[in-house]
Design an enzyme around this catalytic site. Sequence first.
Site, PDB file in Angstrom:
ATOM      1  N   LYS A 173       9.162   3.317  -2.896  1.00  0.00           N
ATOM      2  CA  LYS A 173       8.150   4.309  -2.538  1.00  0.00           C
ATOM      3  C   LYS A 173       8.768   5.681  -2.281  1.00  0.00           C
ATOM      4  O   LYS A 173       8.098   6.700  -2.414  1.00  0.00           O
ATOM      5  CB  LYS A 173       7.346   3.826  -1.334  1.00  0.00           C
TER       6      LYS A 173
HETATM    7  C1  LIG Z   1       4.699  -1.066  -2.220  1.00  0.00           C
HETATM    8  C2  LIG Z   1       5.610  -2.140  -2.719  1.00  0.00           C
HETATM    9  C3  LIG Z   1       5.266  -2.953  -3.820  1.00  0.00           C
HETATM   10  C4  LIG Z   1       3.915  -2.850  -4.520  1.00  0.00           C
HETATM   11  O1  LIG Z   1       3.768  -1.671  -5.251  1.00  0.00           O
HETATM   12  P1  LIG Z   1       2.306  -1.222  -5.778  1.00  0.00           P
HETATM   13  O2  LIG Z   1       2.511   0.098  -6.397  1.00  0.00           O
HETATM   14  O3  LIG Z   1       1.441  -1.178  -4.554  1.00  0.00           O
HETATM   15  O4  LIG Z   1       1.849  -2.263  -6.742  1.00  0.00           O
HETATM   16  C5  LIG Z   1       6.188  -3.881  -4.273  1.00  0.00           C
HETATM   17  N1  LIG Z   1       7.378  -4.039  -3.660  1.00  0.00           N
HETATM   18  C6  LIG Z   1       7.748  -3.281  -2.601  1.00  0.00           C
HETATM   19  C7  LIG Z   1       9.081  -3.520  -1.959  1.00  0.00           C
HETATM   20  C8  LIG Z   1       6.888  -2.305  -2.101  1.00  0.00           C
HETATM   21  O5  LIG Z   1       7.255  -1.561  -1.033  1.00  0.00           O
END
Ligand SMILES: *Cc1c(COP(=O)(O)O)cnc(C)c1O
Length: 482
Positions: free
Chosen positions: A123
């Site tokens: 993120k």
């Molecule tokens: C947020 C997150 C996801 C999911 O991603 P999306 O874009 O919501 O599908 C998967 N793995 C981790 C470690 C995350 O922090």
Amino acid sequence: MYYTSTRGAPAKRPFLDILLEGLAPDGGLYVPDHYPRFTPAELDFMRGMGYRDLAFTILSRFCDDIPPEDLRDLIDKTYTAEVYGFGRADSDFTQITPIRRLSGEGEDVFILELSNGPTLAFKDMAMQLLGNLFEYALDKTGRDINILGATSGDTGSAAEYALRGKHHVQVFMLSPVNGMTRFQQAQMYSLPDANIHNIAIRGVFDQCQDIVKAASNDLAFKAKYRLGAVNSINWTRVVAQSVYYFKAYFAVTQNNGQKVSFAVPSGNFGNAYAGHLARQMGLPIAQIIAATNENDVLDECFRTGIYRPRKETHHTSSPSMDISKASNFERFAYDLCGRDAAKLARLWQAVDSGGAVDLKAEGLFEKLAELGFAAGRSDHAARISTIRRVWEGSAVMIDPHTADGLNAALPCKQAGVPLVCLETALPAKFEDAIVEALGRQPERPSLLANLEDLPQRLTTLDAEAEAVKALIAVQVGDRTPG
Ligand SMILES: *Cc1c(COP(=O)(O)O)cnc(C)c1O
């Protein structure tokens, strides 16, 4: 470039207008009115670019209301080896998103390192840019904004590290008392910045989310305290994530005649949609495989054609994917409907009122495969054994979410088509699963060696919206004369 709502609100709004917004006024999600497409000659030229040039080439098509030199500066200060330099000691941080081959998994299976940013989860890739864009836009208008959010781990920390110390922004982040790993708590609660407010709620994550909803639905409160959000439906996050699909594609191919498949550990479907977006821009992607854990709404949808968000969410050992309604799926469904907003709005009325959508009955199911989508599901036992196999076979320690990605994608791997699994977090964040799989503690980036020893700052409140609103009123009131 203008943005419209998936549900058809007619307003056409430029990028800077939707930057600070969540849902469109009609309850839909903002989407660009068309997808820019790169020609083969342009793709050839992009092959030689570093991350910042690539990001500028792609993002400038989506935010043409930002002067190019300003966008350049924002990108140049975001995507640096310092910001994305927290990962494994042997990673090449100058690549921003280095690629690593998993030699034990075959000739052409890779992980794309997206988790070398300050909070060790992917993120950071988009959120760091969002933080800089927020500050830029707010500086221009002189407005303030107060971000209110709830987190069970990765989103909250990524938002706080992106917005710490920024002008015109305060962050109020709710998290359940004892609902995160010790590492995740230390990450958030140790931030010393005055504009970051950690609020631990005596309750579970769902109660945190209910409080955010209650405060945002109080329109007078929302307006008075200028509440904003940075959740995963924010368009900027999605578009910024499409850049690394290009970077990875060029890293594992020799020419643009080749195809590549991507495994995407999924929750809200933002990351997988970013891959779809890259393909719409002309990137030769074979398959995008959305991986789920035991919360398998997306897997069910791709297998049966029925999209049915659930009421309950299982707590699993890949907790960032513990999501039972994939918000960004609406953007993808809008494309499945041929960008027919009236049709999408009709289908999503059922979803909003707790029902389901049957893609087969709507004649949309074949399009899923046409668009190269597949899905797969993983459970705890498979996750643990994959972490162990990759450690023993490739000498790479992967986290539980990345393991879910490999589990979903390896069974559908096509011969001769490289498979790139997006690494969505580093193992250091998920000690318990790693200890279970490997009988040892995860590797910890040296810059974060003593994280848990730092002093922590947080306020603990009961699970009551009024208590949270009172705290916001005091903090914001303090800083806004008059
Ligand atoms: C947020 C997150 C996801 C999911 O991603 P999306 O874009 O919501 O599908 C998967 N793995 C981790 C470690 C995350 O922090």
